[in-house]
Scaffold this active site. Structure first.
Site, PDB file in Angstrom:
ATOM      1  N   LYS A 109       0.872  -1.186   0.000  1.00 33.07           N
ATOM      2  CA  LYS A 109       0.000   0.000   0.000  1.00 33.07           C
ATOM      3  C   LYS A 109       0.898   1.222   0.000  1.00 33.07           C
ATOM      4  CE  LYS A 109      -4.492   0.754   0.192  1.00 33.07           C
ATOM      5  NZ  LYS A 109      -5.549  -0.136  -0.320  1.00 33.07           N
TER       6      LYS A 109
HETATM    7  P1  NAD Z   1     -12.943   7.777  -2.759  1.00 33.18           P
HETATM    8  O1  NAD Z   1     -11.887   8.785  -2.517  1.00 33.18           O
HETATM    9  O2  NAD Z   1     -13.433   7.570  -4.162  1.00 33.18           O
HETATM   10  O3  NAD Z   1     -14.216   8.090  -1.854  1.00 33.18           O
HETATM   11  C1  NAD Z   1     -14.119   8.229  -0.479  1.00 33.18           C
HETATM   12  C2  NAD Z   1     -15.442   8.729   0.056  1.00 33.18           C
HETATM   13  O4  NAD Z   1     -15.400   8.710   1.492  1.00 33.18           O
HETATM   14  C3  NAD Z   1     -15.761  10.165  -0.353  1.00 33.18           C
HETATM   15  O5  NAD Z   1     -17.150  10.269  -0.636  1.00 33.18           O
HETATM   16  C4  NAD Z   1     -15.418  10.956   0.906  1.00 33.18           C
HETATM   17  O6  NAD Z   1     -16.101  12.198   1.021  1.00 33.18           O
HETATM   18  C5  NAD Z   1     -15.842   9.979   1.959  1.00 33.18           C
HETATM   19  N1  NAD Z   1     -15.267  10.254   3.283  1.00 33.18           N
HETATM   20  C6  NAD Z   1     -14.019  10.685   3.591  1.00 33.18           C
HETATM   21  N2  NAD Z   1     -13.914  10.866   4.920  1.00 33.18           N
HETATM   22  C7  NAD Z   1     -15.113  10.536   5.449  1.00 33.18           C
HETATM   23  C8  NAD Z   1     -15.634  10.528   6.769  1.00 33.18           C
HETATM   24  N3  NAD Z   1     -14.886  10.913   7.811  1.00 33.18           N
HETATM   25  N4  NAD Z   1     -16.921  10.135   6.947  1.00 33.18           N
HETATM   26  C9  NAD Z   1     -17.676   9.759   5.884  1.00 33.18           C
HETATM   27  N5  NAD Z   1     -17.239   9.744   4.626  1.00 33.18           N
HETATM   28  C10 NAD Z   1     -15.976  10.150   4.412  1.00 33.18           C
HETATM   29  O7  NAD Z   1     -12.382   6.414  -2.140  1.00 33.18           O
HETATM   30  P2  NAD Z   1     -12.777   4.917  -2.530  1.00 33.18           P
HETATM   31  O8  NAD Z   1     -11.834   4.447  -3.571  1.00 33.18           O
HETATM   32  O9  NAD Z   1     -14.241   4.832  -2.738  1.00 33.18           O
HETATM   33  O10 NAD Z   1     -12.374   4.166  -1.182  1.00 33.18           O
HETATM   34  C11 NAD Z   1     -13.259   4.081  -0.073  1.00 33.18           C
HETATM   35  C12 NAD Z   1     -12.831   2.941   0.835  1.00 33.18           C
HETATM   36  O11 NAD Z   1     -12.843   1.730   0.074  1.00 33.18           O
HETATM   37  C13 NAD Z   1     -11.419   3.056   1.399  1.00 33.18           C
HETATM   38  O12 NAD Z   1     -11.405   2.491   2.695  1.00 33.18           O
HETATM   39  C14 NAD Z   1     -10.590   2.200   0.461  1.00 33.18           C
HETATM   40  O13 NAD Z   1      -9.412   1.699   1.078  1.00 33.18           O
HETATM   41  C15 NAD Z   1     -11.581   1.082   0.181  1.00 33.18           C
HETATM   42  N6  NAD Z   1     -11.318   0.336  -1.049  1.00 33.18           N
HETATM   43  C16 NAD Z   1     -11.274   0.960  -2.265  1.00 33.18           C
HETATM   44  C17 NAD Z   1     -11.046   0.211  -3.411  1.00 33.18           C
HETATM   45  C18 NAD Z   1     -11.069   0.829  -4.781  1.00 33.18           C
HETATM   46  O14 NAD Z   1     -11.043   0.071  -5.763  1.00 33.18           O
HETATM   47  N7  NAD Z   1     -11.157   2.137  -4.926  1.00 33.18           N
HETATM   48  C19 NAD Z   1     -10.805  -1.169  -3.321  1.00 33.18           C
HETATM   49  C20 NAD Z   1     -10.863  -1.783  -2.060  1.00 33.18           C
HETATM   50  C21 NAD Z   1     -11.131  -1.011  -0.935  1.00 33.18           C
END
Ligand code: NAD
Length: 419
Positions: A109
């Site tokens: 990561k």
């Molecule tokens: P992103 O940046 O596209 O979206 C993140 C969202 O979370 C945004 O809407 C943001 O406003 C919101 N957010 C941030 N802080 C917050 C808080 N304190 N309370 C509520 N909402 C909040 O990110 P993403 O890619 O959707 O990732 C989200 C989660 O999913 C992360 O934990 C990431 O590790 C996990 N994840 C993502 C992927 C991927 O393919 N993108 C894969 C596996 C896991």
């Protein structure tokens, strides 16, 4: 490394989860000692010229936890709270996640401690390119393949690809996944994580004999994972009664219009000011009565303090590490069916694997092939985890960790200790 553990609640949690599973698996003491720590952890300074002419030095990280099963793989996060402990925890979870899905990847990561919402496009590009230059010797298609995570997207992936390729003197599409299709990305990668979450919600509902068309759901986080999860849940006839992002949430017991929400966030940076439902806080959102709760934002949102007030039947962890160990215990007693992060959100890395394979072969697949492959791998992993949890009388998280860790430990025995 000792300070790394004590400094970060996320890393302490990841290590504790590992220790519980390792004990249950009766793993060799030496194997435990090795897997508790990352193979390598890099901290880099990322000097970046800002639009006002000044230079700000950001701190960047890349932690490579274990590559016994294949090249390191894992996302890059841009968020103010990024630190070495959090990145190390996320890297460890990637190792178990890739192993659980049967992918030929290890876990890594990366991240930069910054607030991407406060940087201009030019500043973001300059920071990304300098971060890439700083880690260019430790990434590559056969070494370590980054992907998007919170705060990064396909544009950031292309800047990484371009910077890495400029240094190599030729284009290297396989250095990152999560690219736009025009740049060697795969169809279906952007939607993969959210889609995967919902395929597994459907599997869980079948197991629990829930009629999804009568179910309600709430989603925390409305970025890539949260918004796609909401869309896919709605396609199954599930009523989305609450959504939130970092600015707060909105609630309507009669159901929020997912298309309207998507349109709003396509025209506005965040959900704030959205005209649908009643405003609520993130804390309130988690405690709404619903059948399915999808945390899809930050880690450690469901804790010993609020877990007792959760009212969902299924907790599908789109986010990484959203539930603490104390909360796990409470959820077990409440008989909430948890689809743990390393299983629930594995769709992203599975389709990243498809993208990497396509880039290496210069042969591209149709969306039907991508979706079929994603469903097949996830469904198999789900049933392996469910079967083991029933056999061992454990919860789904411990069963998922046991399968992921067992494969890595077994590979370590085959390869032995060098020298
Ligand atoms: P992103 O940046 O596209 O979206 C993140 C969202 O979370 C945004 O809407 C943001 O406003 C919101 N957010 C941030 N802080 C917050 C808080 N304190 N309370 C509520 N909402 C909040 O990110 P993403 O890619 O959707 O990732 C989200 C989660 O999913 C992360 O934990 C990431 O590790 C996990 N994840 C993502 C992927 C991927 O393919 N993108 C894969 C596996 C896991």
């Amino acid at each position: 490394m000792a300070s790394l553990e004590s400094d970060s609640p996320a890393y302490t949690m990841a290590v504790r989860q590992f220790e519980i599973a390792a004990k249950r698996l009766d793993l060799d003491r030496d194997v435990i000692a090795r897997l508790r720590k990352p193979d390598r952890a890099y901290i880099v300074s990322v000097p970046t010229r800002l639009d006002d002419g000044t230079v700000h030095v950001f701190t960047g990280y890349r932690v490579q936890h274990n590559d016994i099963l294949g090249p390191f793989k894992g996302g890059i996060r841009y968020h103010p709270d990024v630190n070495l402990g959090e990145v190390s925890a996320l890297a460890m979870w990637m190792t178990w996640k890739c192993s659980l899905a049967g992918l030929p990847f290890g876990g890594a990561k990366g991240g930069v401690a910054c607030d991407p919402t406060r940087l201009s496009r030019q500043e973001l590009q300059a920071m990304t390119r300098r971060y890439t230059a700083e880690i260019r010797n430790i990434i590559g298609p056969e070494v370590d393949v980054p992907a998007p995570d919170m705060g990064t997207n396909e544009q950031v992936m292309v800047w990484i690809l371009d910077t890495y390729s400029q240094h190599r003197g030729h284009v290297v599409p396989g250095v990152v996944t999560g690219k736009p299709v025009e740049m060697g990305g795969t169809v279906g990668r952007r939607e993969a994580t959210g889609r995967g979450v919902v395929y597994l919600v459907a599997e869980a509902a079948e197991h629990l004999k829930l009629d999804l068309s009568r179910c309600t759901a709430t989603v925390q986080g409305f970025g890539n994972v949260g918004s796609v999860s909401a869309v896919e849940l709605a396609k199954l006839g599930i009523k989305i009664i609450g959504v939130s992002d970092r600015t707060g949430g909105f609630y309507d017991p009669k159901g929020l219009p997912v298309d309207g929400l998507l349109q709003y966030v396509s025209q506005n940076p965040e959900l704030a000011g959205c005209p649908y439902g009643e405003p609520i806080s993130n804390a309130e959102l988690l405690e709404l009565p619903c059948d399915i709760l999808v945390p899809a934002a930050l880690g450690m949102q469901i804790t010993g303090e609020n877990a007792g007030r959760l009212k969902c039947r299924i907790l599908a962890e789109g986010a990484n590490g959203p539930t603490t160990l104390e909360a796990d215990e409470i959820l077990r007693q409440k008989q909430v069916f948890v689809i743990p992060d390393i299983l629930a959100n594995a769709g992203g890395v599975i389709v990243s694997y498809f993208e990497w394979v396509q880039d290496l072969q210069n042969l591209f697949w149709s969306e039907t092939e991508v979706i079929r492959g994603l469903k097949r791998i996830l469904t198999k992993a789900f049933h392996e985890v469910l079967d083991l949890s029933q056999k061992e009388k454990t919860d789904m998280r411990l069963a998922a960790l046991m399968i992921g860790i067992r494969r890595v430990a077994s590979a370590m025995h085959w390869r032995g200790l060098y020298p």
